[in-house]
Write an enzyme that holds these catalytic residues in place. Structure first.
Site, short mmCIF file in Angstrom:
data_model
loop_
_atom_site.label_atom_id
_atom_site.label_comp_id
_atom_site.label_asym_id
_atom_site.label_seq_id
_atom_site.Cartn_x
_atom_site.Cartn_y
_atom_site.Cartn_z
N GLY A 209 6.69 0.24 7.01
CA GLY A 209 6.18 0.77 5.75
C GLY A 209 7.25 0.55 4.71
O GLY A 209 7.70 -0.58 4.52
N GLU A 210 7.68 1.61 4.09
CA GLU A 210 8.71 1.52 3.05
C GLU A 210 9.84 2.50 3.43
O GLU A 210 9.63 3.71 3.41
CB GLU A 210 8.06 1.87 1.70
CG GLU A 210 8.94 1.66 0.52
CD GLU A 210 9.48 0.23 0.41
OE1 GLU A 210 8.69 -0.73 0.57
OE2 GLU A 210 10.69 0.09 0.21
N SER A 211 10.99 1.94 3.77
CA SER A 211 12.06 2.78 4.33
C SER A 211 12.57 3.82 3.34
O SER A 211 12.96 4.92 3.74
CB SER A 211 13.22 1.91 4.83
OG SER A 211 13.66 1.04 3.81
N CYS B 70 10.52 -2.30 11.90
CA CYS B 70 10.68 -2.72 10.50
C CYS B 70 11.28 -1.60 9.63
O CYS B 70 12.46 -1.31 9.78
CB CYS B 70 9.35 -3.24 9.98
SG CYS B 70 9.58 -4.40 8.64
N ARG C 16 18.05 -4.65 4.26
CA ARG C 16 16.63 -4.69 3.93
C ARG C 16 16.26 -6.06 3.37
O ARG C 16 17.06 -6.72 2.74
CB ARG C 16 16.30 -3.62 2.89
CG ARG C 16 16.64 -2.21 3.30
CD ARG C 16 16.25 -1.24 2.19
NE ARG C 16 14.82 -1.27 1.94
CZ ARG C 16 14.28 -1.09 0.74
NH1 ARG C 16 15.03 -0.84 -0.30
NH2 ARG C 16 12.97 -1.14 0.59
N ILE D 68 7.28 -8.98 8.19
CA ILE D 68 6.81 -8.70 6.83
C ILE D 68 7.95 -8.07 6.04
O ILE D 68 8.35 -6.95 6.33
CB ILE D 68 5.59 -7.75 6.84
CG1 ILE D 68 4.46 -8.32 7.70
CG2 ILE D 68 5.10 -7.49 5.41
CD1 ILE D 68 3.35 -7.33 8.03
N ARG D 69 8.48 -8.79 5.07
CA ARG D 69 9.65 -8.32 4.31
C ARG D 69 10.65 -7.63 5.26
O ARG D 69 11.02 -6.48 5.09
CB ARG D 69 9.23 -7.39 3.16
CG ARG D 69 8.40 -8.11 2.11
CD ARG D 69 8.16 -7.26 0.87
NE ARG D 69 7.56 -5.99 1.20
CZ ARG D 69 8.13 -4.81 1.01
NH1 ARG D 69 9.33 -4.74 0.47
NH2 ARG D 69 7.52 -3.70 1.33
N HIS E 121 6.65 -6.53 13.58
CA HIS E 121 5.54 -5.58 13.75
C HIS E 121 4.76 -5.89 15.03
O HIS E 121 3.73 -6.57 14.96
CB HIS E 121 4.58 -5.69 12.55
CG HIS E 121 5.11 -5.08 11.31
ND1 HIS E 121 4.80 -3.80 10.92
CD2 HIS E 121 5.94 -5.56 10.36
CE1 HIS E 121 5.40 -3.52 9.79
NE2 HIS E 121 6.11 -4.57 9.42
N GLU F 283 2.80 -4.17 16.66
CA GLU F 283 1.47 -3.55 16.68
C GLU F 283 0.41 -4.44 16.03
O GLU F 283 -0.77 -4.13 16.07
CB GLU F 283 1.53 -2.18 15.98
CG GLU F 283 1.67 -2.19 14.47
CD GLU F 283 3.08 -2.55 13.96
OE1 GLU F 283 3.94 -2.91 14.78
OE2 GLU F 283 3.29 -2.49 12.74
N1 GLN Z 1 10.92 -4.06 3.31
C1 GLN Z 1 10.52 -2.77 3.83
C2 GLN Z 1 11.63 -1.76 3.64
O1 GLN Z 1 12.72 -2.10 3.31
C3 GLN Z 1 10.16 -2.86 5.26
C4 GLN Z 1 8.94 -3.70 5.43
C5 GLN Z 1 8.10 -3.34 6.58
O2 GLN Z 1 8.21 -2.26 7.17
N2 GLN Z 1 7.19 -4.22 6.89
O3 GLN Z 1 11.39 -0.60 3.84
#
Ligand code: GLN
Length: 193
Positions: free
Chosen positions: A56-58, A85, A112, A140-141, A176, A178
């Site tokens: 998600g978004e850390s 992630c 990140r 993903i990112r 990921h 999942e």
């Molecule tokens: N770029 C996101 C972060 O820094 C992580 C991306 C992800 O969980 N797919 O939180």
């Protein structure tokens, strides 16, 4: 003997992990007596055998951990943590971003969004220690692990950088698992609990 898996339901891809763990438990013959629950309150944490900190978004997840008073219970948690992630970022010791207050439960440092714009999101067939054939991994990112402490085992790398690590019962992944429809990494975690 069943296990209880709790998926931290603060932000991120929670339902995908619930589905993947249900499938993994069924495939491992452990479904009976086990459950997979969402964890929204700190009091639920000690009753779990395994916890998932999803992607998600850390920055958001680390803020919500404090807002929900989960930092202490997570630091004291005796089970294994499956961190993917953004979850991996939250588990690290040092993250060079002041907006992330990480837990330091994995002896690693993490950067990140470290694969850069060209490689923002990508997929790779990844050889992973403990699996007998490559795993189709979705990034993903994704973060990169920039330092690995002594008690941490590297399970997979991309261009020389670690993207999967194990420390005791904990598994940390840049990608990921999942999202691949392949539960072997989830089962690897279950087998270490
Ligand atoms: N770029 C996101 C972060 O820094 C992580 C991306 C992800 O969980 N797919 O939180």
């Amino acid at each position: 003997m069943g296990v209880r898996i709790g998926v931290l339901d603060l932000q991120g891809d929670v339902s995908e992990h619930i589905g993947a763990f249900r499938q993994a438990l069924a495939e491992a013959g452990l479904l009976e007596g086990s459950d997979v629950i969402t964890v929204r309150r700190a009091e639920q944490i000690p009753a779990c055998d395994g916890l998932v900190i999803p992607g998600g978004e850390s920055t958001t997840i680390s803020k919500l951990i404090d807002k929900n008073r989960m930092r202490g219970p997570l630091e004291e948690f005796q089970g294994g943590i499956f961190a993917t992630c953004a979850g991996l970022i939250v588990m690290a010791k040092d993250v060079p971003d002041p907006r992330v207050r990480s837990l330091g439960l994995l002896d690693i440092d993490v950067e990140r969004n470290a694969f850069g714009r060209q490689k923002d999101s990508f997929e790779a067939d990844l050889p992973i220690k403990g699996l007998d054939s490559p795993f189709h991994a979705v990034f993903i990112r994704a973060p990169v692990i920039s330092r690995v402490g002594e008690g941490v085992e590297v399970l997979a790398t991309v261009d020389g950088a670690p993207v999967a690590v194990r420390q005791g019962k904990h598994l940390g992944l840049s990608f990921h698992p999942e999202l691949s429809g392949d539960t072997r990494v989830h089962r690897l975690f279950l087998s270490g609990l």
